[in-house]
Design an enzyme around this catalytic site. Structure first.
Site, mmCIF file in Angstrom:
data_model
loop_
_atom_site.group_PDB
_atom_site.id
_atom_site.type_symbol
_atom_site.label_atom_id
_atom_site.label_comp_id
_atom_site.label_asym_id
_atom_site.label_seq_id
_atom_site.Cartn_x
_atom_site.Cartn_y
_atom_site.Cartn_z
ATOM 1 N N GLU A 177 7.975 1.052 -16.844
ATOM 2 C CA GLU A 177 7.235 1.955 -16.222
ATOM 3 C C GLU A 177 7.777 3.318 -16.169
ATOM 4 O O GLU A 177 9.003 3.882 -16.491
ATOM 5 C CB GLU A 177 7.670 1.639 -14.583
ATOM 6 C CG GLU A 177 7.288 0.467 -14.116
ATOM 7 C CD GLU A 177 7.593 0.203 -12.504
ATOM 8 O OE1 GLU A 177 8.113 1.293 -11.769
ATOM 9 O OE2 GLU A 177 7.997 -0.949 -12.095
ATOM 10 N N GLU A 207 12.524 -4.705 -10.387
ATOM 11 C CA GLU A 207 13.568 -3.661 -9.816
ATOM 12 C C GLU A 207 14.561 -4.580 -8.715
ATOM 13 O O GLU A 207 14.358 -4.230 -7.566
ATOM 14 C CB GLU A 207 12.817 -2.562 -9.297
ATOM 15 C CG GLU A 207 12.167 -1.572 -10.505
ATOM 16 C CD GLU A 207 11.904 -0.166 -9.733
ATOM 17 O OE1 GLU A 207 11.958 0.096 -8.660
ATOM 18 O OE2 GLU A 207 11.665 0.664 -10.654
HETATM 19 C C1 GAL Z 1 9.081 1.344 -9.116
HETATM 20 C C2 GAL Z 1 8.463 0.140 -8.630
HETATM 21 C C3 GAL Z 1 6.911 0.076 -8.820
HETATM 22 C C4 GAL Z 1 6.452 1.259 -8.156
HETATM 23 C C5 GAL Z 1 6.938 2.567 -8.783
HETATM 24 C C6 GAL Z 1 6.391 3.953 -8.198
HETATM 25 O O1 GAL Z 1 10.131 1.550 -8.494
HETATM 26 O O2 GAL Z 1 8.805 -1.059 -9.568
HETATM 27 O O3 GAL Z 1 6.278 -1.317 -8.273
HETATM 28 O O4 GAL Z 1 6.735 1.124 -6.927
HETATM 29 O O5 GAL Z 1 8.485 2.652 -8.525
HETATM 30 O O6 GAL Z 1 7.017 4.900 -8.708
#
Ligand code: GAL
Length: 676
Positions: free
Chosen positions: A314, A158
């Site tokens: 994610e 990110e």
């Molecule tokens: C994303 C990030 C992850 C974790 C996640 C939590 O932004 O890539 O490492 O922090 O959010 O929601």
């Protein structure tokens, strides 16, 4: 930069739909790792993203690498049949970098240093950071390039999620170099930036700085160039790592995870340099429009990859920890939103993260393995169910979503539109975009997003919300599209400035006046809460808000007019027959009922022959390949619904025949397969 310059990407090596999550074994004692792999097998996990925040563990002191633990993790995963999306681990530098190179820390617009203690504490133009990252990636690529578990590279994580712009002295120097490459001379820059205004003319390159805090409106062209520069600088960090991987592991695909409509990074440029687009999606369960939010991001990801499958890298199983109040996903909602991403072109569904952390700033963030364990857990049961279902759906992998409607979207325009010193600070790109997207979503009209200079030949209809910054090539391409028979809809405050934030003189929107058949004479932005009405003869009277353009027709016909104010009776919606096509212009922001009517008028009815009757709140999306069509029915209601089908179909999740009508459970999903 146009989407045409995308290079040939390396094919995905995923043999299955990817299912899994971020795996952070460094947070756990080694005894737990075999249990992790066993549980992964139980849920059908096929891939994990490994080592994303492990830099300080891999290189605890400068140049002292410790890979043995990672060797053991990779071997265990491989023995368990799990593929690895291996991170380059550069998203959070170890504490020694700041100790040895304090100048590598980022600085805010007001001159405040951001210190280590959380993550991402680096300036993108820091040579110390870039060199350390490059050295680590070189070691990783040499050591694991041939490892049989390695399926793709996950560069950084990110990019820019916390630090999207740095204003330090490093950045000032780099900005000047960037400007020297962009402008042939300082005179050119002075001209492009309009520095005759407010005594800003530069005599030396060294007089130019980042747009640091200043008494009033900073030169808009300087601000815009700084946004371009920041996106490019961060992209250079990615390129530094990618160059190493391209050299050492030339056949392995590379990704870096995106964050949907993330304003600081011009993802059109970024996606062109990735083999696989990947995305992190966190719709808010408390938001009644979460389903739209999630869908619009998915459509953007597919569009960035020019229709190729992408990976949902994610999402959370249930609740995050970073909102003020973090609601649970209702039972079934995680599965439903997962299928929504699959329907819109994802070939992988991954989570942050595999096992919920015991300590640190994300310990209340959901995971596949929750704190309570796996024996009596709703979250775990849902994770297992989804993983097992996905394992039977690999036949989806070659299929694609094929929209005939495009929405023009561009980061440079977004940046420019929302700079200060405009007629209205209330005009927000994403709000306007969603006012188009929502009715299309609700009518199941599939869309792609396109760059303003993209090839439009695959589309029947092109929608252009608020394209304030318009390059002449883009204007020409839109005009050609209409000449060739396309239907175009442009909305207010479009075609106003060129790429240097300079007004096109002679009546707005100068580069589009011919194709639209009109001239905008003045704009009237509304105060918050202010409305007007527009009358569409034969259709009705509708509320409108945000803005009115006061326009004069030059060949277009009026389809609607304003009802109130001194410009009552002047056109609010127009249509111009031009070449073999038609160009519509919308001079305000109407309430959704009118948008529903207008977008159906411009786009036509969706072609979904399988569906006879669709209840409200059921989303329908189609993926197809040469031989099969896969129709996803997604019930966003908390109650069961009946869906009427046109005949009987094979339903893949139950392996049963469905139709002529079928019940979808609350938050339920069905996946119909048809041949031909
Ligand atoms: C994303 C990030 C992850 C974790 C996640 C939590 O932004 O890539 O490492 O922090 O959010 O929601």
């Amino acid at each position: 930069m146009t989407t045409q310059s995308v290079k040939q990407s390396r094919p995905s090596r995923l043999p299955h739909l990817a299912y899994g999550g971020d795996y952070n074994p460094e947070q756990w004692p080694e005894e737990i790792w075999p249990e992790d792999v066993r549980l992964m097998g139980e849920t059908g996990v096929s891939m994990v993203s490994l080592g994303i925040f492990s830099w300080s563990k891999l290189e605890p002191r400068p140049g002292q690498y410790e890979f043995e633990w990672l060797d053991r993790v990779l071997n265990l995963l491989h023995a368990g049949g799990i593929a690895v999306d291996l991170a380059t681990a550069t998203a959070s530098p170890p504490p020694w970098l700041a100790r040895l190179h304090p100048e590598s820390l980022p600085v805010t617009q007001s001159g405040q240093t951001l210190w280590p203690g959380s993550r991402q504490a680096y300036c993108p133009n820091s040579q110390a950071y870039r060199q350390a990252a490059q050295a680590l990636v070189t070691q990783l690529a040499r050591r694991y390039g041939e490892h049989p578990a390695l399926t793709m590279w996950h560069i950084n994580n990110e990019y820019a999620c916390h630090v999207s712009a740095c204003y330090c002295d490093n950045c000032a120097v780099a900005f000047r170099k960037w400007l020297q490459a962009r402008y042939a001379s300082l005179e050119d820059l002075n001209r492009a930036w309009g520095t005759a205004f407010w005594s800003q003319q530069y005599a030396e390159w060294d007089e130019i700085n980042p747009p640091r805090l200043s008494p009033s409106f900073i030169n808009p062209a300087q601000q815009l160039d700084y946004k371009r520069f920041c996106s490019d600088s961060i992209l250079e960090c990615y390129e530094v790592e990618k160059a190493v991987l391209d050299e050492i592991t030339p056949t392995l695909p590379v990704t870096t995870n995106f964050m949907g409509f993330f304003k600081p990074l011009d993802y059109w440029k970024w996606a062109a340099r990735e083999d696989i687009v990947s995305h992190d999606s966190y719709p808010d369960p408390a938001d009644p429009e979460a389903k739209i939010d999630s869908a619009i991001h998915a459509d953007l990801m597919r569009s960035l990859g020019r229709g190729r499958p992408w990976i949902l890298m994610e999402q959370v199983t249930s609740q995050v920890n970073w909102r003020r109040v973090n609601r649970l996903k209702r039972p079934g909602q995680m599965r439903l939103w997962s299928y929504q991403n699959l329907a819109r072109g994802a070939n992988g569904l991954m989570f942050f993260q595999w096992r919920a952390s015991q300590s640190g700033g994300e310990k209340f963030h959901g995971a596949m393995v929750p704190h309570v364990g796996t024996s009596d857990s709703r979250v775990w049961r849902e994770v297992v169910q989804l993983g097992r279902e996905l394992a039977g759906l690999d036949e989806l992998m070659p299929s694609r979503v094929k929209p005939q409607v495009a929405i023009v979207f561009d980061w440079e325009n977004w940046w420019a539109l929302e700079l200060d010193s405009k007629p209205s600070a209330e005009l927000k790109m994403l709000e306007q975009l969603k006012s188009y997207y929502k009715p299309l979503f609700e009518h199941n009209i599939a869309i792609n997003f396109v760059h303003p200079e993209a090839d439009l030949s695959d589309y029947r209809v092109v929608l252009v919300p608020n394209l304030y910054l318009l390059r002449s090539q883009a204007a020409q391409s839109l005009e050609n599209f209409v000449v060739g028979g396309g239907r175009l809809l442009v909305s207010f405050f479009s075609g106003i400035v060129n790429e240097s934030e300079q007004i096109y003189l002679g009546g707005y929107p100068a580069p589009l006046r011919k194709v639209l058949g009109l001239r905008v004479e003045e704009f009237d932005p509304y105060s918050l809460g202010q409305t007007n009405r527009i009358q569409v003869p034969g259709v009705g009277s509708f509320e409108c808000s945000t803005w009115s353009d006061l326009l004069n027709l030059e060949g277009a016909e009026a389809l609607a007019s304003f009802e109130q104010d001194f410009y009552a009776g002047r056109p609010a919606l127009t249509r111009h027959k031009f070449g073999a096509g038609q160009a519509y212009y919308l001079a305000t922001r109407p309430e959704q009922a009118l948008m529903d009517w207008l977008l159906q008028e411009v786009c036509g009815e969706p072609d979904l022959p399988e569906i006879a009757q669709r209840p409200a709140g059921v989303e329908i999306v189609r993926r197809e390949d040469g031989t099969s069509r896969f129709v996803f029915l997604l019930n966003h209601n908390a109650a069961p619904v009946e869906v009427g089908l046109n005949g009987t179909y094979f339903e893949l999740l139950t392996s049963q025949t469905a139709g002529p009508s079928m019940t979808l459970e609350p938050y339920g999903v069905a996946l119909l397969k048809t041949e031909g």
